[in-house]
Design a protein around this motif. Structure first.
Motif, PDB file in Angstrom:
ATOM      1  N   MET A 296       0.849  -0.904   0.134  1.00  0.00           N
ATOM      2  CA  MET A 296       0.033   0.011  -0.040  1.00  0.00           C
ATOM      3  C   MET A 296       0.980   1.294  -0.041  1.00  0.00           C
ATOM      4  SD  MET A 296      -3.469  -0.483   2.324  1.00  0.00           S
ATOM      5  CE  MET A 296      -2.665  -1.125   3.668  1.00  0.00           C
ATOM      6  N   GLU A 297       2.069   1.309   0.747  1.00  0.00           N
ATOM      7  CA  GLU A 297       2.911   2.384   0.699  1.00  0.00           C
ATOM      8  C   GLU A 297       3.435   2.701  -0.588  1.00  0.00           C
ATOM      9  OE1 GLU A 297       5.294   1.088   3.918  1.00  0.00           O
ATOM     10  OE2 GLU A 297       4.165   1.579   5.584  1.00  0.00           O
ATOM     11  N   ASN A 298       3.803   1.605  -1.222  1.00  0.00           N
ATOM     12  CA  ASN A 298       4.204   1.700  -2.756  1.00  0.00           C
ATOM     13  C   ASN A 298       3.374   1.905  -3.804  1.00  0.00           C
ATOM     14  OD1 ASN A 298       6.956   1.370  -1.432  1.00  0.00           O
ATOM     15  ND2 ASN A 298       7.053  -0.959  -1.866  1.00  0.00           N
ATOM     16  N   PHE A 299       1.881   2.077  -3.588  1.00  0.00           N
ATOM     17  CA  PHE A 299       0.959   2.137  -4.620  1.00  0.00           C
ATOM     18  C   PHE A 299       1.458   3.386  -5.376  1.00  0.00           C
ATOM     19  CE2 PHE A 299      -2.924   4.395  -5.621  1.00  0.00           C
ATOM     20  CZ  PHE A 299      -3.387   3.473  -6.760  1.00  0.00           C
ATOM     21  N   THR A 300       1.505   3.181  -6.778  1.00  0.00           N
ATOM     22  CA  THR A 300       1.703   4.092  -7.596  1.00  0.00           C
ATOM     23  C   THR A 300       0.798   4.087  -8.846  1.00  0.00           C
ATOM     24  OG1 THR A 300       4.371   4.177  -6.862  1.00  0.00           O
ATOM     25  CG2 THR A 300       3.476   5.212  -9.173  1.00  0.00           C
ATOM     26  N   ALA A 301       0.060   5.146  -9.180  1.00  0.00           N
ATOM     27  CA  ALA A 301      -0.653   4.982 -10.180  1.00  0.00           C
ATOM     28  C   ALA A 301       0.019   5.611 -11.286  1.00  0.00           C
ATOM     29  CB  ALA A 301      -1.796   5.950  -9.937  1.00  0.00           C
ATOM     30  N   SER A 302      -0.314   4.700 -12.429  1.00  0.00           N
ATOM     31  CA  SER A 302       0.218   5.267 -13.952  1.00  0.00           C
ATOM     32  C   SER A 302      -0.679   5.897 -14.831  1.00  0.00           C
ATOM     33  CB  SER A 302       1.066   3.813 -14.447  1.00  0.00           C
ATOM     34  OG  SER A 302       1.792   4.127 -15.703  1.00  0.00           O
ATOM     35  N   VAL A 303      -0.031   7.014 -15.419  1.00  0.00           N
ATOM     36  CA  VAL A 303      -0.770   7.541 -16.246  1.00  0.00           C
ATOM     37  C   VAL A 303       0.104   8.167 -17.491  1.00  0.00           C
ATOM     38  CG1 VAL A 303      -2.117   9.832 -16.808  1.00  0.00           C
ATOM     39  CG2 VAL A 303      -2.152   8.901 -14.634  1.00  0.00           C
ATOM     40  N   THR A 304      -0.499   7.609 -18.709  1.00  0.00           N
ATOM     41  CA  THR A 304       0.398   7.836 -19.975  1.00  0.00           C
ATOM     42  C   THR A 304      -0.323   8.805 -20.784  1.00  0.00           C
ATOM     43  OG1 THR A 304       1.172   5.417 -19.590  1.00  0.00           O
ATOM     44  CG2 THR A 304       1.347   6.663 -21.993  1.00  0.00           C
ATOM     45  N   LEU A 305       0.473   9.769 -21.269  1.00  0.00           N
ATOM     46  CA  LEU A 305      -0.063  10.658 -22.375  1.00  0.00           C
ATOM     47  C   LEU A 305       0.254  10.359 -23.631  1.00  0.00           C
ATOM     48  CD1 LEU A 305       0.135  12.492 -19.569  1.00  0.00           C
ATOM     49  CD2 LEU A 305      -0.517  14.258 -20.999  1.00  0.00           C
ATOM     50  N   VAL A 306      -0.674  10.307 -24.530  1.00  0.00           N
ATOM     51  CA  VAL A 306      -0.190   9.887 -25.949  1.00  0.00           C
ATOM     52  C   VAL A 306      -0.963  10.981 -26.826  1.00  0.00           C
ATOM     53  CG1 VAL A 306      -0.087   7.539 -25.542  1.00  0.00           C
ATOM     54  CG2 VAL A 306      -2.471   8.742 -26.351  1.00  0.00           C
ATOM     55  N   GLY A 307      -0.657  11.261 -27.996  1.00  0.00           N
ATOM     56  CA  GLY A 307      -1.661  12.095 -29.059  1.00  0.00           C
ATOM     57  C   GLY A 307      -0.782  12.421 -30.296  1.00  0.00           C
ATOM     58  N   GLN A 308      -1.344  13.547 -30.739  1.00  0.00           N
ATOM     59  CA  GLN A 308      -0.812  14.029 -32.046  1.00  0.00           C
ATOM     60  C   GLN A 308       0.365  14.829 -31.847  1.00  0.00           C
ATOM     61  OE1 GLN A 308      -4.483  15.942 -32.401  1.00  0.00           O
ATOM     62  NE2 GLN A 308      -4.939  14.823 -34.541  1.00  0.00           N
ATOM     63  N   VAL A 309       1.093  14.709 -32.928  1.00  0.00           N
ATOM     64  CA  VAL A 309       2.328  15.563 -32.496  1.00  0.00           C
ATOM     65  C   VAL A 309       2.233  17.040 -32.680  1.00  0.00           C
ATOM     66  CG1 VAL A 309       4.462  16.172 -34.280  1.00  0.00           C
ATOM     67  CG2 VAL A 309       3.796  14.036 -34.171  1.00  0.00           C
TER      68      VAL A 309
ATOM     69  N   GLU B   6      -2.901   3.097 -15.900  1.00  0.00           N
ATOM     70  CA  GLU B   6      -4.062   2.807 -15.439  1.00  0.00           C
ATOM     71  C   GLU B   6      -5.095   3.873 -16.198  1.00  0.00           C
ATOM     72  OE1 GLU B   6      -7.285   1.900 -13.250  1.00  0.00           O
ATOM     73  OE2 GLU B   6      -5.387   0.898 -13.324  1.00  0.00           O
ATOM     74  N   VAL B   7      -4.176   4.918 -16.658  1.00  0.00           N
ATOM     75  CA  VAL B   7      -5.303   6.082 -17.268  1.00  0.00           C
ATOM     76  C   VAL B   7      -4.457   6.288 -18.587  1.00  0.00           C
ATOM     77  CG1 VAL B   7      -6.153   8.266 -17.139  1.00  0.00           C
ATOM     78  CG2 VAL B   7      -5.948   6.914 -15.201  1.00  0.00           C
ATOM     79  N   CYS B   8      -5.243   6.722 -19.777  1.00  0.00           N
ATOM     80  CA  CYS B   8      -4.611   6.913 -20.990  1.00  0.00           C
ATOM     81  C   CYS B   8      -5.236   8.435 -21.374  1.00  0.00           C
ATOM     82  CB  CYS B   8      -4.961   6.051 -22.008  1.00  0.00           C
ATOM     83  SG  CYS B   8      -4.434   6.592 -23.791  1.00  0.00           S
ATOM     84  N   VAL B   9      -4.221   9.384 -21.271  1.00  0.00           N
ATOM     85  CA  VAL B   9      -4.747  10.612 -21.666  1.00  0.00           C
ATOM     86  C   VAL B   9      -4.365  11.108 -23.144  1.00  0.00           C
ATOM     87  CG1 VAL B   9      -4.553  13.262 -21.253  1.00  0.00           C
ATOM     88  CG2 VAL B   9      -4.459  11.435 -19.376  1.00  0.00           C
ATOM     89  N   VAL B  10      -5.455  11.279 -23.764  1.00  0.00           N
ATOM     90  CA  VAL B  10      -5.005  11.255 -25.424  1.00  0.00           C
ATOM     91  C   VAL B  10      -5.089  12.870 -25.459  1.00  0.00           C
ATOM     92  CG1 VAL B  10      -6.112  10.890 -27.619  1.00  0.00           C
ATOM     93  CG2 VAL B  10      -6.197   9.433 -25.896  1.00  0.00           C
ATOM     94  N   VAL B  11      -4.080  13.477 -25.690  1.00  0.00           N
ATOM     95  CA  VAL B  11      -4.017  15.065 -26.071  1.00  0.00           C
ATOM     96  C   VAL B  11      -4.244  15.313 -27.478  1.00  0.00           C
ATOM     97  CG1 VAL B  11      -2.684  17.180 -25.842  1.00  0.00           C
ATOM     98  CG2 VAL B  11      -2.588  15.276 -24.074  1.00  0.00           C
ATOM     99  N   LEU B  12      -5.057  16.176 -27.890  1.00  0.00           N
ATOM    100  CA  LEU B  12      -5.467  16.655 -29.216  1.00  0.00           C
ATOM    101  C   LEU B  12      -5.244  18.130 -29.269  1.00  0.00           C
ATOM    102  CD1 LEU B  12      -8.701  14.829 -29.675  1.00  0.00           C
ATOM    103  CD2 LEU B  12      -6.444  13.956 -30.336  1.00  0.00           C
ATOM    104  N   ALA B  13      -4.769  18.583 -30.436  1.00  0.00           N
ATOM    105  CA  ALA B  13      -5.031  20.141 -30.574  1.00  0.00           C
ATOM    106  C   ALA B  13      -6.260  20.525 -31.149  1.00  0.00           C
ATOM    107  CB  ALA B  13      -3.722  20.354 -31.575  1.00  0.00           C
ATOM    108  N   ALA B  14      -6.718  21.700 -30.476  1.00  0.00           N
ATOM    109  CA  ALA B  14      -8.230  21.979 -30.883  1.00  0.00           C
ATOM    110  C   ALA B  14      -8.195  22.178 -32.398  1.00  0.00           C
ATOM    111  CB  ALA B  14      -8.438  23.251 -30.107  1.00  0.00           C
ATOM    112  N   SER B  15      -7.479  22.850 -32.974  1.00  0.00           N
ATOM    113  CA  SER B  15      -7.244  23.026 -34.366  1.00  0.00           C
ATOM    114  C   SER B  15      -7.349  21.593 -35.222  1.00  0.00           C
ATOM    115  CB  SER B  15      -6.214  24.003 -35.058  1.00  0.00           C
ATOM    116  OG  SER B  15      -5.016  23.322 -34.670  1.00  0.00           O
ATOM    117  N   GLN B  16      -6.547  20.748 -34.791  1.00  0.00           N
ATOM    118  CA  GLN B  16      -6.573  19.194 -35.178  1.00  0.00           C
ATOM    119  C   GLN B  16      -7.705  18.640 -35.224  1.00  0.00           C
ATOM    120  OE1 GLN B  16      -2.447  18.789 -33.539  1.00  0.00           O
ATOM    121  NE2 GLN B  16      -1.986  17.596 -35.411  1.00  0.00           N
ATOM    122  N   ALA B  17      -8.222  18.680 -33.934  1.00  0.00           N
ATOM    123  CA  ALA B  17      -9.327  17.810 -33.469  1.00  0.00           C
ATOM    124  C   ALA B  17     -10.513  17.948 -34.510  1.00  0.00           C
ATOM    125  CB  ALA B  17      -9.805  18.293 -32.181  1.00  0.00           C
ATOM    126  N   LEU B  18     -10.618  19.015 -35.244  1.00  0.00           N
ATOM    127  CA  LEU B  18     -11.874  19.141 -36.186  1.00  0.00           C
ATOM    128  C   LEU B  18     -11.582  18.110 -37.492  1.00  0.00           C
ATOM    129  CD1 LEU B  18     -11.873  22.915 -36.629  1.00  0.00           C
ATOM    130  CD2 LEU B  18     -13.481  21.462 -35.618  1.00  0.00           C
TER     131      LEU B  18
END
Length: 669
Positions: free
Chosen positions: A51-64, A249-261
């Motif tokens: 429990m003391e060593n509990f670490t949550a992993s969050v990875t960010l992926v996305g467009q260049v 545990e979590v995948c954050v997908v980062v998009l640029a507002a202009s590219q997201a169209l």
């Protein structure tokens, strides 16, 4: 450093139930330890450490250029930490280890490619070269070799005689700063006359970078993994990104507002389509660059949801809109970094949010930046996912250890009086216990082999069906159009069949492994009853928790059939005659389909089945140790006697254990 790092605490309320439950569980484990023997105390200490060593992993992926590194920098409270203008094929997967325990004063670690990995890139062109060879794309392979030759020459020139010694090694430091990070992760621009010759010295051969820092505003340990764009030149980073995502545990997908169209990168869509809905957060960055953000944001949201729907991704997936530059202005307390356009967009949002009659404040800028919503969404998923699973596992183990403590104490008492019952049908206790353990080890091996064979058979059937349909479609095209034009078959159907096979395997594993675990627990509990008769009172041994099946990320890896390029026109032009087309294409598509199956087998299925076997093996080993200890109880442990002598009549050991077990069971419910 950020002046207003207290802003990072916003969103922590989602973690409060989890951290409170961990504190309560730690207190209960401490209570158990007070009445435990040495063996059980060691096991309980291991649970506390987990429990003391509990670490949550969050990875960010996305467009260049979508702003992944900028978001990571904000989450780290250090806006200029990682370079955010790195050419994608020179960038490195970088992990920020926040509030994690480290060896000594280690603050930074940079790991280089192994010699075999480097040779695969230099000789074969990495994954892209593998695909080019398989597709027979000779011209593309020549271009790949040329680029690799240039890359290798520059790397050797930068590293000189130390080049061969670097591979397979790692460098560690007790500090990090901008210059050190850039030396390992960023080549810079060769055309820049002011470039520092030390910049990017090791960047070509750096496989991963790890930085270690403490951020007191976060109540838990975090791993934030910043990945490069998945469409890198040689697809080396795609493999590393997939490797990072497998433990995330979590995948954050980062998009640029202009590219997201526009439609998101297909390579990116293929990857996130394999995740569970609750694991994905879409963060649409750079809304400050929109000309009419208040009206455009709903339009972008609709477009994104349509794209998700087209790619079979749940449209209820969280979508957060924001601006890293607004967040940086709030965090640093310096709104002057905003451009005139960014200020205007911020003012527009300020009014739209109903803040028009209120004085501007950094807290409100922070709220409009989207970072609080992102942190809240991340923390909710961590608490509901990895946090809940850890609490369930620890409570489960603690309840079993409490039962073992009770059984051991009963055996100690019996050894002084009427003796341990040992009603084992005339078989020696050690033999009976060893027999049960061996029987279930064998059953686990048979089950995992059966599950493996069934899923591979179904995956092979998916391959065969897809290859047949594709070949039939090709022949139909040739019969209709002759050898004119080009033709390509969408591999989405293959992935659908493979995903169905994998989820069928997942359901079968949970059902069959759960049944095996329950049977093992029942037989182990029966051994306790046979050894100690009716002296145990209310007593139970719980079955191990069935391992989690991770999402099938291997299905998202790029294959030759995904590449929309000149490859297929050239492939088409080099073949003459129906038979040549059909035979060559069948070989190619079969090989590509099998490459996904192989990846699933080696990196997903094998790990799940090993966890099934290991989970039962650990359970049996622990129970066997306790049972053998009970069967050998002839003399009471002096320390145990002292513990028991110190108990007051009002609160016996059984009463204490009963209370703790009741608490553990109530919290689990």
């Amino acid at each position: 450093m950020a002046r207003n790092d207290h802003l990072l605490s916003v969103g922590n309320e989602a973690l409060t139930p989890m951290t409170s439950a961990m504190s309560a569980l730690t207190a209960q484990i401490d209570q158990l330890t007070e009445v435990a023997d040495a063996r059980s105390s060691a096991r309980l200490a291991t649970l506390k450490t987990r429990m003391e060593n509990f670490t949550a992993s969050v990875t960010l992926v996305g467009q260049v250029k979508a702003g992944k590194s900028s978001i990571v920098n904000i989450l780290a409270g250090r806006p200029a930490l990682l370079p955010s203008d790195v050419n994608p094929w020179t960038s490195v997967v970088t992990t920020l280890n926040i509030n994690t325990r480290t060896e000594g004063d280690k603050k930074a670690k940079f790991t280089f490619f192994e010699q075999e990995e480097w040779d695969n890139l230099m000789v074969g062109g990495g994954r892209l070269g593998e695909l080019a060879n398989r597709a027979g794309a000779d011209d593309e392979m020549e271009d790949i070799r040329r680029q690799i030759g240039e890359m290798k020459a520059k790397s050797e020139a930068r590293l000189g005689q130390h080049f061969d010694l670097i591979l397979g090694q790692s460098h560690q430091y007790d500090y990090f700063d901008d210059e050190l990070i850039q030396r390992y992760v960023c080549l810079g621009d060769d055309d820049d006359p002011d470039i520092n010759p030390k910049t990017g010295r090791f960047a070509d051969v750096t496989k991963s970078a790890e930085l270690y820092m403490d951020i007191p505003q976060y109540p838990i340990s975090l791993k934030l993994c910043d990945t490069p764009g998945v469409n890198d030149t040689f697809m080396v980073r795609e493999q590393i990104t997939l490797r990072s995502l497998r433990g995330s545990e979590v995948c954050v997908v980062v998009l640029a507002a202009s590219q997201a169209l526009t439609t998101m990168d297909m390579a990116l869509m293929r990857i996130i389509a394999q995740f569970e809905n609750r694991q994905i957060i879409l963060f649409v960055n750079r809304i400050d660059e929109l000309s009419d953000p208040v009206n455009q944001v709903p339009e972008i949201r609709d477009r994104i949801q349509e794209t998700l729907k087209q790619n079979s991704i749940d449209t209820n997936t969280s979508v957060v809109f924001g601006s890293a530059i607004w967040a940086e202005a709030a965090l640093t307390g310096n709104p002057d970094i905003l451009s005139e356009e960014s200020r205007e967009a911020l003012n527009t949002f300020y009014l739209a949010a109903g803040f028009g009659d209120q004085a501007p404040s950094l807290d409100k800028i922070w709220a409009l930046s989207g970072l609080p919503d992102l942190l809240l969404a991340m923390n909710e998923r961590i608490a509901d996912g990895a946090g809940t699973r850890l609490l369930d596992r620890v409570r489960h183990r603690a309840r079993n250890i409490a039962s073992q403590i009770r059984a051991t104490a009963v055996a100690k008492n019996l050894s002084e009086g009427q003796g341990v019952v040992r009603d084992l049908d005339g078989v020696a206790p050690e033999e009976a216990i060893t027999k049960v353990a061996a029987e279930y080890e064998k059953k686990a091996a048979e089950l995992t082999a059966s599950l493996r064979d069934k899923v591979l058979e179904r995956l092979k059937s998916a391959e065969d069906n897809f290859v047949k349909r594709a070949t039939d479609s090709l022949i139909s095209h040739l019969e209709l159009n002759g050898e004119q034009g080009t033709w390509q078959y969408d591999p989405a159907g293959l992935r659908t069949l493979q995903k169905a096979a994998y989820f069928s395997f997942s359901r079968a594993m949970r059902k069959d492994a759960g049944a095996l675990y329950s049977a093992a627990a029942a037989d182990v509990e029966a051994l306790y009853q046979k050894l100690l008769g009716n002296h145990l009172g209310e007593f139970s041994i719980e079955a191990p928790i069935v391992p989690r099946v991770p999402p099938p990320l291997g299905i998202g890896r790029t294959i030759a059939l995904d590449l929309q390029s000149t490859w297929w026109r050239r492939w088409w032009q080099r073949r003459k005659g129906f038979e040549a087309y059909a035979a060559d294409y069948t070989r190619l598509i079969a090989s590509e389909a099998n490459s996904i199956t192989k990846d699933l087998e080696e990196n997903q299925i094998a790990a799940v089945l090993e966890n099934v076997r290991a989970g039962l093996s650990d359970f049996l080993r622990e129970q066997k140790e306790t049972l053998l200890n009970i069967s050998a109880s002839a003399e009471q442990d002096p320390n145990q006697a002292a513990l028991m002598a110190g108990m007051t009549p009002k609160k016996s050991r059984d009463d204490i254990l009963g209370d703790i077990l009741k608490d553990l069971s109530n919290e689990a419910a």
